[in-house]
Design an enzyme around this catalytic site. Structure first.
Site, mmCIF file in Angstrom:
data_model
loop_
_atom_site.group_PDB
_atom_site.id
_atom_site.type_symbol
_atom_site.label_atom_id
_atom_site.label_comp_id
_atom_site.label_asym_id
_atom_site.label_seq_id
_atom_site.Cartn_x
_atom_site.Cartn_y
_atom_site.Cartn_z
ATOM 1 N N CYS A 43 0.845 -1.196 0.000
ATOM 2 C CA CYS A 43 0.000 0.000 0.000
ATOM 3 C C CYS A 43 0.881 1.246 0.000
ATOM 4 O O CYS A 43 1.858 1.329 0.735
ATOM 5 C CB CYS A 43 -0.881 -0.011 1.249
ATOM 6 S SG CYS A 43 -1.889 1.459 1.446
ATOM 7 N N GLU A 81 -0.921 1.641 9.313
ATOM 8 C CA GLU A 81 -2.104 2.264 9.907
ATOM 9 C C GLU A 81 -1.858 2.728 11.344
ATOM 10 O O GLU A 81 -1.104 2.109 12.096
ATOM 11 C CB GLU A 81 -3.280 1.279 9.883
ATOM 12 C CG GLU A 81 -4.032 1.286 8.579
ATOM 13 C CD GLU A 81 -3.324 0.573 7.437
ATOM 14 O OE1 GLU A 81 -2.341 -0.164 7.710
ATOM 15 O OE2 GLU A 81 -3.729 0.729 6.272
ATOM 16 N N TYR A 110 -9.632 -0.178 -5.508
ATOM 17 C CA TYR A 110 -9.081 -1.457 -5.064
ATOM 18 C C TYR A 110 -8.692 -2.419 -6.174
ATOM 19 O O TYR A 110 -7.818 -3.269 -5.988
ATOM 20 C CB TYR A 110 -10.024 -2.099 -4.050
ATOM 21 C CG TYR A 110 -9.730 -1.638 -2.658
ATOM 22 C CD1 TYR A 110 -10.122 -0.383 -2.221
ATOM 23 C CD2 TYR A 110 -8.985 -2.417 -1.788
ATOM 24 C CE1 TYR A 110 -9.805 0.071 -0.946
ATOM 25 C CE2 TYR A 110 -8.672 -1.980 -0.515
ATOM 26 C CZ TYR A 110 -9.079 -0.738 -0.100
ATOM 27 O OH TYR A 110 -8.758 -0.303 1.157
ATOM 28 N N THR A 114 -4.660 4.947 7.490
ATOM 29 C CA THR A 114 -3.633 4.584 6.525
ATOM 30 C C THR A 114 -2.664 5.738 6.308
ATOM 31 O O THR A 114 -3.104 6.867 6.079
ATOM 32 C CB THR A 114 -4.310 4.192 5.205
ATOM 33 O OG1 THR A 114 -5.072 3.016 5.445
ATOM 34 C CG2 THR A 114 -3.302 3.941 4.107
ATOM 35 N N CYS A 142 -4.967 -0.729 -7.205
ATOM 36 C CA CYS A 142 -3.798 -0.983 -6.354
ATOM 37 C C CYS A 142 -3.652 -2.475 -6.063
ATOM 38 O O CYS A 142 -2.569 -3.043 -6.211
ATOM 39 C CB CYS A 142 -3.867 -0.168 -5.069
ATOM 40 S SG CYS A 142 -5.257 -0.549 -4.009
ATOM 41 N N CYS A 171 -3.993 7.423 -1.591
ATOM 42 C CA CYS A 171 -5.293 7.524 -2.248
ATOM 43 C C CYS A 171 -6.386 7.926 -1.263
ATOM 44 O O CYS A 171 -7.410 8.457 -1.669
ATOM 45 C CB CYS A 171 -5.657 6.223 -2.939
ATOM 46 S SG CYS A 171 -5.804 4.852 -1.812
ATOM 47 N N HIS A 188 -13.283 5.434 -2.940
ATOM 48 C CA HIS A 188 -12.236 4.596 -2.365
ATOM 49 C C HIS A 188 -12.364 3.148 -2.868
ATOM 50 O O HIS A 188 -11.368 2.483 -3.125
ATOM 51 C CB HIS A 188 -12.306 4.657 -0.843
ATOM 52 C CG HIS A 188 -11.006 4.366 -0.185
ATOM 53 N ND1 HIS A 188 -9.812 4.895 -0.624
ATOM 54 C CD2 HIS A 188 -10.681 3.570 0.867
ATOM 55 C CE1 HIS A 188 -8.822 4.446 0.129
ATOM 56 N NE2 HIS A 188 -9.325 3.627 1.035
ATOM 57 N N GLU A 213 -6.646 -6.205 5.317
ATOM 58 C CA GLU A 213 -6.808 -4.918 4.652
ATOM 59 C C GLU A 213 -7.732 -5.053 3.438
ATOM 60 O O GLU A 213 -8.555 -4.175 3.172
ATOM 61 C CB GLU A 213 -5.438 -4.392 4.210
ATOM 62 C CG GLU A 213 -5.404 -2.887 4.039
ATOM 63 C CD GLU A 213 -5.937 -2.480 2.698
ATOM 64 O OE1 GLU A 213 -5.680 -3.208 1.732
ATOM 65 O OE2 GLU A 213 -6.619 -1.443 2.616
#
Lengths: 475, 475, 475, 475
Positions: free
Chosen positions: D101, D258, D297, D192, D300, D105, D293, D444
């Site tokens: 990650c 996180e 996914y 994050t 990434c 974003c 968001h 995650e």
């Protein structure tokens, strides 16, 4: 040929075709009057009818890049990413109207694949296939005929190449080359919309090697050409189409009215031959057709699934279970699966690109992914529909029982559902679910546009290599 | 009543029954001569026929704990864990013979559930149901009649209790209590083997509350009792049973020839009433019947799946794909899934235990697990069968085409497979696969023995609590 | 050797062993004092401790068929189907205590596989391995030592046979035969309970061909034999074991404390050699060991899963989501999956049978099915645990934060859950879930008892043929 | 503030921030020197570094619609469908570089959601939030700061509304309104990139009712504002980051580093407040942030999965199994799953549309579908990686063993793979697979952008109704 515009034109044109069609061993004189065939004609007719509605003009029609004339989108060569996306949206739209296959995308994809490949052959071999094909394309666009996309050969023993089969005709091939044309022999199986199309555009069924070059063949001809024989395939519950009423489930039939089409020494003039012997180009054409056909499945099956999901939601409502949390959960899952396949079709279109001939082409890996999901998710959607609709879809009495003077009152009494819902409405929606979630409908989602293994194989080559190299960079 | 011993006895007994059966709105005078019904009779007949074969005696017969006489296992009360396991093995064995449902386990489970529960009612309420029931049981064991296990009511609006329905008959209930017996009204839906059984043993469809006590009812009576009307349900491709030949796919039909059975003021004498008004015992009986019925599904469906897997392996062989690694992989997966459901049936039997009345009972949680897997794995087995068998199972010409003097030669030529395989053999195996993997067959695996949500609910109560407490101990 | 009876005996025996163990490149003098190893010792110790509790005597102990003495079940040769079932129940029981691997079943299965196979070798080759082995077995039963079951070789390049490897030691083999014994060289990887066992029973890793006969080898020796070196494998989050407190998640560690065990010219006397060169028997022994090891997985993983499910139910309760319908649905699904694997273990045991040597053997196909389900369902159980427990299991502060004088109050304030639940309790249960659903724990469920492909291969041979023949009978 | 341009600028800016960060109970003075945090800084730094490379300019940068200046795309407001698609492509690109990650974003999506919603609030309430926000946006674009997108509150007992919690601070809220700004208290969990960002943009965690209006709050402030305390969450295997070498697996860490961020009476000036009390707009903002968001996914995680797939292909190659048909099949399946999630991200972007404020917004249903697939497919990809890589990823010795003078030679000898592959390369790739397929990484994919149930709920409302109506039309 007179341009086919309306649904009525389309039906009349089929009456006028006088092609040789068999159904259950018997010649069918007028397919438009045949109850076993008519539902499929009505489904395909919507591709004409909806194109006339102003609200669908943008999706259902296009402007020919060759003539500038307005044409039915099913005869268009994709000129942009937007065209690719509109194709998918059009398919979902018609799926909402039919809840079944409307058949015309196969010929559409055959046109696009042949357009791109005939151009490439000319570039490589200095042939003139592309010019020939453009003339043919204008004929198709102007007359608005419906085409069979003829790819799948019977193939006999799948472990053997075309020339190694006991019977050389198990793959379609050229048996004689003449000054004015060629003679071909063989057959094409599972031909969607076979009996209610006007012409067929034949393509090879797989990549071909040097020794198989007589099997490397692309050509087109009308289905009333001498030597062409069409045999309608048997479908799930097809006798119900002969009854009048609710038990047939869906007035538009199920799947594409597939036929076995035999070519018993059929003559094809050279101006309708678009690949003949250039064996190294066969595999490329197959791959392109397959990619464009796989692109479709999230569109049409997405649309058809919407109807099945909606019917299932209604069935739940009619029997008083619509507010149960597990029913809502399962309906949401069905929607999720339908959107997943639709997303694939949209994505491969959005990632489409221009090819050397100017036509646009969807992303092959994403198109492949789309169809692979269809081979799984349509089964799961059907399974969930069964779960919610209940055992009644497998044991419900006949329409004849409902209408019987002796037992009709029992059927009405004991199939009653929630307050205010007529028994007929409940039975109708259950018959629709039965129709849409049964055998033939599932098989089509498995094998249309190539079986899973063929799709899988596409991924096993350079895609693995590609990622392996990405992985290596991280060391 | 004369004991039914042979298949012929069984068929004759059905001729002699003269019960009121409807098929597609018309009364059927002799069900044994009716092509739409006969396959199911032939399937059930195997439960008589195989019991006469010495090699199957151990599985197919048992010794009555009441009379000491040798009886058909389908009329036995389980006396040991070994009996529970033999039940499952017997079901797989018969599944291998029919490739379809042979129907007789429903009555078998109804007998066992009623045996156990009538004992418990007597213990609690000092009634004499158990003695009555034992007499009935001896009658069943000695006459060897086939019983319908009558549980599922039509239920109307599922969100409402029996007494809250618009029509009080949507659940079966007592409408009058008389000195010599009771009058009942209502119906039972999805009755497996309904039309070709001799008697019905009615049970409640769910737990009942105080106000629903007229719906708490267990009783038995012959199907030719006045007021009983049977309506045969419509099945997938059922018209094919009327043709002679291969297109029907399986001579034993598909699923259990389910019927809707109506009770229009039927009189039942007290000696055949085994629960009447003890509403608090209804849920217990339902749970027991359901557990014993769920126990079966890895046996019968395991056996039936073996046939489907074998047919699929043959189809692959016939078209030259049997040695492809992906075909072997998929066949192995099909076997894995079939063994998973079989393992469930064996396990719930092996973990079975003795109940207060002496009868043995399978582990409810494991039986539940078994059936839950069936609702998933049978669909996946069908999906893989479609994958391997190919699109041809959805588009194959009619048997009428094969036999046609006009197009028969084309069908023979183009449906040829691997060397030496007759086209008829290939078509037959494909029709068998179509039959076994289609709509009705799948729905049955979903809803037989209770829908997924009812099974799931069993797990949500104390099983979660149970594990939560195990988890807490680890803190 | 003095019999190991109590947990304390076991720990002392490990102190006394003085074998050569490495952890992170450093020699460990006393493994019982090493925080990275101790949790695994405590897990294995329960196999001693629970055997002393009267309530578990029936499951945890057995009577030796050789000596008639009471022994720990982990050293028993199965004498009945009941023994096979009790094995599975015992594993689930201990799984409830540890929530982790307790390691001792590997040696147990090695004993049984060698017992059966040494008998068969003697029958075929007139050797005396069986007698030697029985003496060894009595030693194991009487001393109650813990055995490593040594099967998996490092294998180097998996596409090459043992003798074709660049380094001949990548498979364990005999390098010298002497009058009093043999010298062996090689290694065994992934050795469960490796460092906290007393002896190792080496078996071949796969079927062997004639040219690989030096690799066909079964023998046993203590782990403190000169030339034996043990290297403890690195596990997920293993540093947390060195801290005191909740972050380690589970006081019994995770998985089996696997080690790489090296044999650097180790001498083994002939009386501890049970197969040496009879290459055709290697594959049989591997298959038997694998079957008996696969039998276990629904027992131990079923038990471990119960704890994970319970912990997840508690986590939901602690954060106020326990009554949400989707949470109950997911917990029910977790239970369903755990019972599915348990059903497999019970079923293969119930269908077990007596082999020529007298020992009982579980059904191989069902054992295979069991383990195959484990490779899928444990992952899905973990996935659902993550779903319910929430993102917090991936982002929760350190125990050090909770205890910090500076930020401890923030952690207490903001990790508060439902009323009355101490923050420490919530954090502890979340750490337990993290521990049980993470990397190493999942990998073990995939590869223990053979990777999926090896299990799958078992099904592809005669099982497909078998069903194909069943299918053919229906034509 | 000086514009952050290079990676070095970014690192320096974090040194200069002097915010209050805790790691394992201890204050971290310079996070850029902290081994537990640095990998995450290096991952985020790539969002700066790659933007400077000419070949990525098109994806990594954009032109501000407010200032016309070139900006980092992570600070851009989407101005077209093309912007939406480029976002997804950019994420896949960076995923290829990090295999982890890269965190930025979240703030990106928070900017876009707030932009759209502040406009709508002003339209409805005649407020001036939009103007304030545009000024803030220009500050972010020009300074190129990294933002935390602060949505998820700790939430305490999930069954209770914010004002019903025992502690009112379990949801972040306004505790005082002053003339120059507001005082807020509460916390945000799972933040994050929390510790290595410069500022935070706080949003509500769910829809709010009238009585919760103090919890309806959007505002931004630097992380070094007094009262802000950050606590770094504990990750899987995080101690390995403190070692130098291969065992850490991935130099860019795993997931997003996180943190729990506490607001202990933090003052925020009015010019940084963008919603305050307009409770009816909270749900809309949450939905928008979530949609944008979820859109990410497939980008990434698609990119990250490519690396995992590649690493797995390499691991197979290194151990000699790359040409096995089942390995190729499984790699193809992994690719299929990765492309399925990517297709979702592309599709929701391609179906995006312009909102009233001018910003473009992806299709919510398809974005939802995308993330829902991620919660399943990432687990399955990990499972297949484990299958192919082998048990060794759970039992491999420490790097310390490899480097040990005592046992290093054994590790080198027995972990050798295919010819020519250095042991270090094999161990490195296996550690990378372990890192990418373990606990935290999976969690995650489950909970990022909202848990499955929240995504599912979106589908249960009008989407079911929608399809139900489509179904009804077919009656």
């Amino acid at each position: 040929m007179k341009r086919i515009v309306t649904k009525e034109d389309y039906v009349q044109s089929l009456k006028d075709l006088h092609h040789v069609v068999y159904y259950n061993g018997k010649r069918v004189e007028d397919i438009t009057e045949h109850p076993g065939i008519r539902p499929h004609i009505d489904a395909a007719a919507l591709t004409y009818e909806l194109a006339l509605r102003p609200e669908y003009e943008d999706l259902m029609t296009a402007t020919s890049h060759l003539t500038g004339r307005k044409i039915n989108r099913f005869t268009h060569i994709h000129q942009s990413v937007d065209d690719l996306i509109k194709k998918v949206q059009m398919l979902r739209l018609i799926g909402h109207e039919t809840g079944s296959c409307f058949q015309r995308c196969v010929g559409f994809d055959a046109l696009n694949a042949t357009y791109m490949t005939s151009y490439d052959i000319d570039q490589k071999y200095k042939t003139d296939y592309f010019e020939r094909f453009k003339k043919y394309l204008i004929h198709v666009q102007d007359s608005n005929v419906m085409l069979v996309g003829g790819m799948t050969d019977p193939k006999g023993d799948r472990s053997l190449a075309p020339t190694k089969q006991l019977d050389p005709d198990l793959f379609t091939h050229v048996v004689e080359r003449k000054s004015d044309g060629i003679i071909i022999r063989g057959a094409k199986a599972h031909m969607t919309g076979g009996v209610n199309s006007h012409e067929i555009l034949i393509m090879p069924t797989q990549a071909m090697r040097e020794e198989d070059k007589d099997y490397a063949l692309v050509c087109a001809f009308p289905l009333n050409t001498p030597g062409v024989v069409l045999i309608f395939g048997r479908q799930t519950n097809e006798e119900r189409k002969f009854e009048e009423g609710m038990d047939a489930g869906n007035p538009f039939g199920l799947v594409g009215g597939e036929a076995l089409i035999i070519f018993d020494n059929v003559f094809v003039p050279w101006e309708r031959v678009f690949l003949c012997g250039e064996h190294d180009m066969a595999g490329i054409l197959v791959e392109r057709f397959a990619t464009m056909h796989r692109q479709n499945y999230g569109g049409c099956k997405g649309g058809v699934s919407d109807i099945l999901i909606g019917a299932t939601a209604l069935a739940a409502e009619y029997q008083g279970t619509a507010s149960a949390s597990h029913v809502k959960e399962k309906l949401a899952e069905m929607i999720h699966l339908a959107e997943t396949i639709y997303a694939g079709s949209v994505a491969c279109s959005a990632m489409g690109y221009k090819t050397p001939c100017g036509a646009y082409y969807p992303d092959p890996l994403l198109a492949n992914t789309t169809k692979h999901n269809v081979t799984r998710h349509i089964y799961e959607i059907a399974r969930l529909a069964h779960d919610i609709a209940g055992g009644i879809i497998a044991t419900m009495p006949f329409q004849g029982d409902l209408e019987s003077s002796e037992v009709g009152r029992y059927v009405k009494k004991y199939l009653a559902g929630a307050k205010g819902i007529p028994v007929e409405a409940r039975m109708k929606i259950l018959r629709l679910i039965e129709n849409m979630s049964g055998g033939t409908a599932l098989v089509e989602s498995m094998h249309g546009a190539g079986s899973p293994q063929r799709r899988r194989s596409c991924m096993e080559g350079w895609e693995i290599l590609n990622r392996r190299n990405a992985g290596r960079k991280r060391l």
